[in-house]
Design an enzyme around this catalytic site. Structure first.
Site, PDB file in Angstrom:
ATOM      1  N   ASP A  43       0.822  -1.205   0.000  1.00  0.00           N
ATOM      2  CA  ASP A  43       0.000   0.000   0.000  1.00  0.00           C
ATOM      3  C   ASP A  43       0.859   1.258   0.000  1.00  0.00           C
ATOM      4  OD1 ASP A  43      -2.099  -1.756   0.253  1.00  0.00           O
ATOM      5  OD2 ASP A  43      -2.782  -1.013   2.204  1.00  0.00           O
ATOM      6  N   HIS A  94      -5.976   2.909  -3.896  1.00  0.00           N
ATOM      7  CA  HIS A  94      -5.956   3.212  -2.463  1.00  0.00           C
ATOM      8  C   HIS A  94      -6.494   4.621  -2.219  1.00  0.00           C
ATOM      9  CE1 HIS A  94      -4.811   1.845   1.459  1.00  0.00           C
ATOM     10  NE2 HIS A  94      -3.822   2.705   1.645  1.00  0.00           N
ATOM     11  N   HIS A  98      -4.382   9.715   0.889  1.00  0.00           N
ATOM     12  CA  HIS A  98      -4.597   8.748   1.971  1.00  0.00           C
ATOM     13  C   HIS A  98      -5.642   9.301   2.929  1.00  0.00           C
ATOM     14  CE1 HIS A  98      -3.606   5.762   5.077  1.00  0.00           C
ATOM     15  NE2 HIS A  98      -3.023   5.085   4.094  1.00  0.00           N
ATOM     16  N   HIS A 195       3.957  -2.158   3.143  1.00  0.00           N
ATOM     17  CA  HIS A 195       3.881  -0.788   2.625  1.00  0.00           C
ATOM     18  C   HIS A 195       5.166  -0.396   1.911  1.00  0.00           C
ATOM     19  CE1 HIS A 195       0.651  -0.910   5.572  1.00  0.00           C
ATOM     20  NE2 HIS A 195       0.129   0.143   4.975  1.00  0.00           N
TER      21      HIS A 195
END
Length: 240
Positions: A43, A94, A98, A195
């Site tokens: 991610d 995603h 964020h 990540h």
């Protein structure tokens, strides 16, 4: 504060409550296929330093992975999105930034996902029809969603992807701790979250280099999320 011990509990509670998400792959097997498999996912990228080094490591290990990208990072570093695709890896969304999906509301969430798809299309040289067909998987930032968000994603023909193994690498507890957490939780069909962004990406190459051989020693193969969806759909069809 770290919440790593809670994630296995959350997984067991949430998975049956939200069966329309891909939390892990079904473990049904045919008589000729009894192998165990996991999906490595990343991610928050692409990152200009961490992602290229990670791609090189994955290539050297011959491991496919699925990358859930932030649209803003795709726009800033399109060359690494192209490299992800050309390396045979999967691409997912995603969000453009964020941001928690429930906080965005319907219109801004739809725009966030559409902008991210458009950035991927530009990076890879695809038209919008191609990107809509090839990039359908969505992982909510921080794993935060509501039933309404899931209804919107299905309405827009996206596929929500969650997780079953979360070693909390973004807190940077150290490579050995992350590897131990994964190995303690992993089972056949696990979706592992790591990540390659600003948080957690510093250790991601070392983590993958240490983790992959140990998973292989335990008999695991590596699959893309798209392959897990195929298994999920096959299991659903058998039940119906």
């Amino acid at each position: 504060m770290q919440f790593a011990p809670l994630y296995p509990i959350l997984y067991r509670v949430l998975k049956p409550c939200f069966p329309g998400c891909l939390w892990s792959a079904p473990t049904e097997r045919t008589a000729t296929d009894r192998s165990s498999s996991v999906a490595l996912t990343f991610d928050d990228g692409p990152h200009p330093e961490y992602t290229p080094a990670l791609l090189e490591e994955l290539d050297s290990l011959a491991v496919p992975a699925t990358f859930f990208c932030l649209g803003r990072s795709v726009s800033r570093h399109p060359q690494w999105v192209r490299a992800i695709d050309r390396g045979g890896h999967g691409l997912g969304l995603h969000g453009y930034e964020h941001r928690s999906f429930p906080s965005l509301g319907r219109d801004r969430l739809q725009e966030s996902l559409a902008r991210t798809r458009s950035a991927i299309a530009r990076a890879c040289g695809w038209d919008l029809e191609q990107v809509a067909r090839r990039v359908r998987d969505v992982r909510p930032p921080n794993g935060v969603f509501t039933p309404q968000v899931l209804r919107w994603l299905r309405e827009w023909n996206y596929r929500p992807v969650m997780w079953s193994v979360v070693p909390e690498d973004w807190c940077e507890p150290g490579v050995s701790v992350v590897v131990e957490r994964v190995l303690a939780q992993v089972t056949d069909g696990s979706v592992i979250v790591l990540h390659d962004g600003y948080y957690g990406g510093r250790d991601v190459v070392a983590t993958v280099a240490a983790l992959v051989p140990q998973l292989r020693d335990r008999g695991y193969q590596f699959c893309l999320i798209d392959e897990f969806w195929s298994r999920w759909e096959t299991a659903r069809d058998r039940r119906s």
